[in-house]
Design a protein around this motif. Structure first.
Motif, PDB file in Angstrom:
ATOM      1  N   CYS A  82       0.848  -1.191   0.000  1.00 28.96           N
ATOM      2  CA  CYS A  82       0.000   0.000   0.000  1.00 28.96           C
ATOM      3  C   CYS A  82       0.885   1.243   0.000  1.00 28.96           C
ATOM      4  N   GLU A  83       0.591   2.188  -0.862  1.00 27.02           N
ATOM      5  CA  GLU A  83       1.416   3.375  -1.019  1.00 27.02           C
ATOM      6  C   GLU A  83       1.094   4.471  -0.008  1.00 27.02           C
ATOM      7  N   LYS A  84       0.247   4.162   0.949  1.00 28.65           N
ATOM      8  CA  LYS A  84      -0.049   5.077   2.039  1.00 28.65           C
ATOM      9  C   LYS A  84       0.365   4.405   3.357  1.00 28.65           C
ATOM     10  N   PRO A  85       0.741   5.195   4.360  1.00 29.24           N
ATOM     11  CA  PRO A  85       1.057   4.591   5.663  1.00 29.24           C
ATOM     12  C   PRO A  85      -0.160   3.862   6.219  1.00 29.24           C
ATOM     13  N   VAL A  86       0.066   2.678   6.761  1.00 24.66           N
ATOM     14  CA  VAL A  86      -1.009   1.877   7.335  1.00 24.66           C
ATOM     15  C   VAL A  86      -0.735   1.679   8.824  1.00 24.66           C
ATOM     16  N   ILE A  87      -1.672   2.119   9.646  1.00 25.96           N
ATOM     17  CA  ILE A  87      -1.574   1.977  11.093  1.00 25.96           C
ATOM     18  C   ILE A  87      -2.503   0.852  11.535  1.00 25.96           C
ATOM     19  N   ALA A  88      -1.978  -0.107  12.300  1.00 23.19           N
ATOM     20  CA  ALA A  88      -2.825  -1.114  12.930  1.00 23.19           C
ATOM     21  C   ALA A  88      -3.155  -0.641  14.336  1.00 23.19           C
ATOM     22  N   ALA A  89      -4.433  -0.563  14.655  1.00 24.39           N
ATOM     23  CA  ALA A  89      -4.889  -0.268  16.011  1.00 24.39           C
ATOM     24  C   ALA A  89      -5.473  -1.567  16.551  1.00 24.39           C
ATOM     25  N   VAL A  90      -4.627  -2.335  17.228  1.00 21.50           N
ATOM     26  CA  VAL A  90      -4.992  -3.705  17.641  1.00 21.50           C
ATOM     27  C   VAL A  90      -5.774  -3.625  18.942  1.00 21.50           C
ATOM     28  N   ASN A  91      -7.073  -3.836  18.822  1.00 20.86           N
ATOM     29  CA  ASN A  91      -7.983  -3.635  19.946  1.00 20.86           C
ATOM     30  C   ASN A  91      -8.208  -4.883  20.778  1.00 20.86           C
ATOM     31  N   GLY A  92      -7.749  -6.043  20.318  1.00 20.69           N
ATOM     32  CA  GLY A  92      -7.977  -7.284  21.057  1.00 20.69           C
ATOM     33  C   GLY A  92      -7.113  -8.383  20.489  1.00 20.69           C
ATOM     34  N   THR A  93      -7.650  -9.592  20.463  1.00 23.02           N
ATOM     35  CA  THR A  93      -6.881 -10.739  19.999  1.00 23.02           C
ATOM     36  C   THR A  93      -6.529 -10.620  18.514  1.00 23.02           C
TER      37      THR A  93
END
Length: 246
Positions: A82-93
């Motif tokens: 992906c040519e845009k920054p990707v943020i994972a906001a891991v809310n659980g498992t």
């Protein structure tokens, strides 16, 4: 982008997986998109691939490999490419493919209640979704093997200590922190961020000469962007830059 099957801990059925891939590809092509945040609803970020369709029964030679190529591997590749920054906001498992989906992101935020599980060994399976590619590059071969051989649940704080996540925050602060990070990236020089992401990802498989050549080529390309010219003007004029992602 919010995975929304809380009753299944956001396990990915093929249709949902393909929808995520399409959205990531669309984000790359849309100049109006400056950053992507990926999260889930309920107690789970993503419990991996939805296997309730009878995986492993009566498959023909080549079926599994083909399914992985067009499925789990294509999903993780879509995040990495992906040519845009990707943020994972891991809310659980985040388990199995779900863990690899999070770890493929450029930045990983985790709620205190989040858990990362290399669950494959518990099912007698080989890790897929790029796990054996991602984990050694993030934490080294020995640590990667420990996680994959034992399949233990890894707490958010342990994942931060190992370097799998950037930051752990209180559950109630996850969405706010993700939005703050996204807001900072959204006003950044989008094309230079894309080139930086490409350089860092490629460097993990490159020798020094190749990496240096790629760096020089990326700098050449980036100097043609409006944001690079704006950044240099702002420096000379002693003001803050106003990047437009172009």
């Amino acid at each position: 982008m919010t995975l929304n099957r809380p009753e299944a801990l956001n396990a990915l059925a093929p249709a949902q997986r393909d929808a995520v891939i399409r959205m990531l590809e669309a984000a790359s092509a849309d100049p109006g998109v400056r950053v992507v945040v990926l999260t889930g609803t309920g107690r789970g970020f993503c419990a991996g691939a939805d296997l309730r369709g009878g995986a492993g029964r009566g498959v023909l030679p080549g079926d599994v490999a083909r399914t992985l190529r067009v499925g789990a591997q294509r999903l993780v590749g879509a995040v990495l490419d992906c040519e845009k920054p990707v943020i994972a906001a891991v809310n659980g498992t985040a388990a199995g493919l779900g863990a690899h989906l999070a770890l493929a992101c450029d930045l990983v935020l985790a709620a205190e209640s989040a858990r990362f599980i290399e669950v494959f060994v518990r099912r007698g399976l080989v890790p897929d979704g790029g796990g054996a590619y991602l984990l050694p590059r993030l934490i080294g071969a020995h640590r990667a093997k420990e996680l994959m051989f034992f399949g233990d649940s890894l707490s958010a704080s342990e994942a931060e200590r190992l370097g799998l996540v950037n930051r752990v925050v209180a559950d109630g602060e996850l969405a706010k922190t993700a939005q703050e990070w996204a807001a900072r990236l959204a006003v950044g020089p989008t094309r230079s961020l894309a080139l930086t992401k490409q350089l860092v990802n490629a460097s993990l498989d490159s020798d020094r000469a190749t990496a240096f050549a790629a760096e020089a080529a990326a700098q050449e390309i980036n100097m043609t962007t409006e944001d690079a010219r704006e950044g240099l003007r702002a420096f000379v004029e002693r003001r803050g830059p106003e990047f437009r992602g172009r």
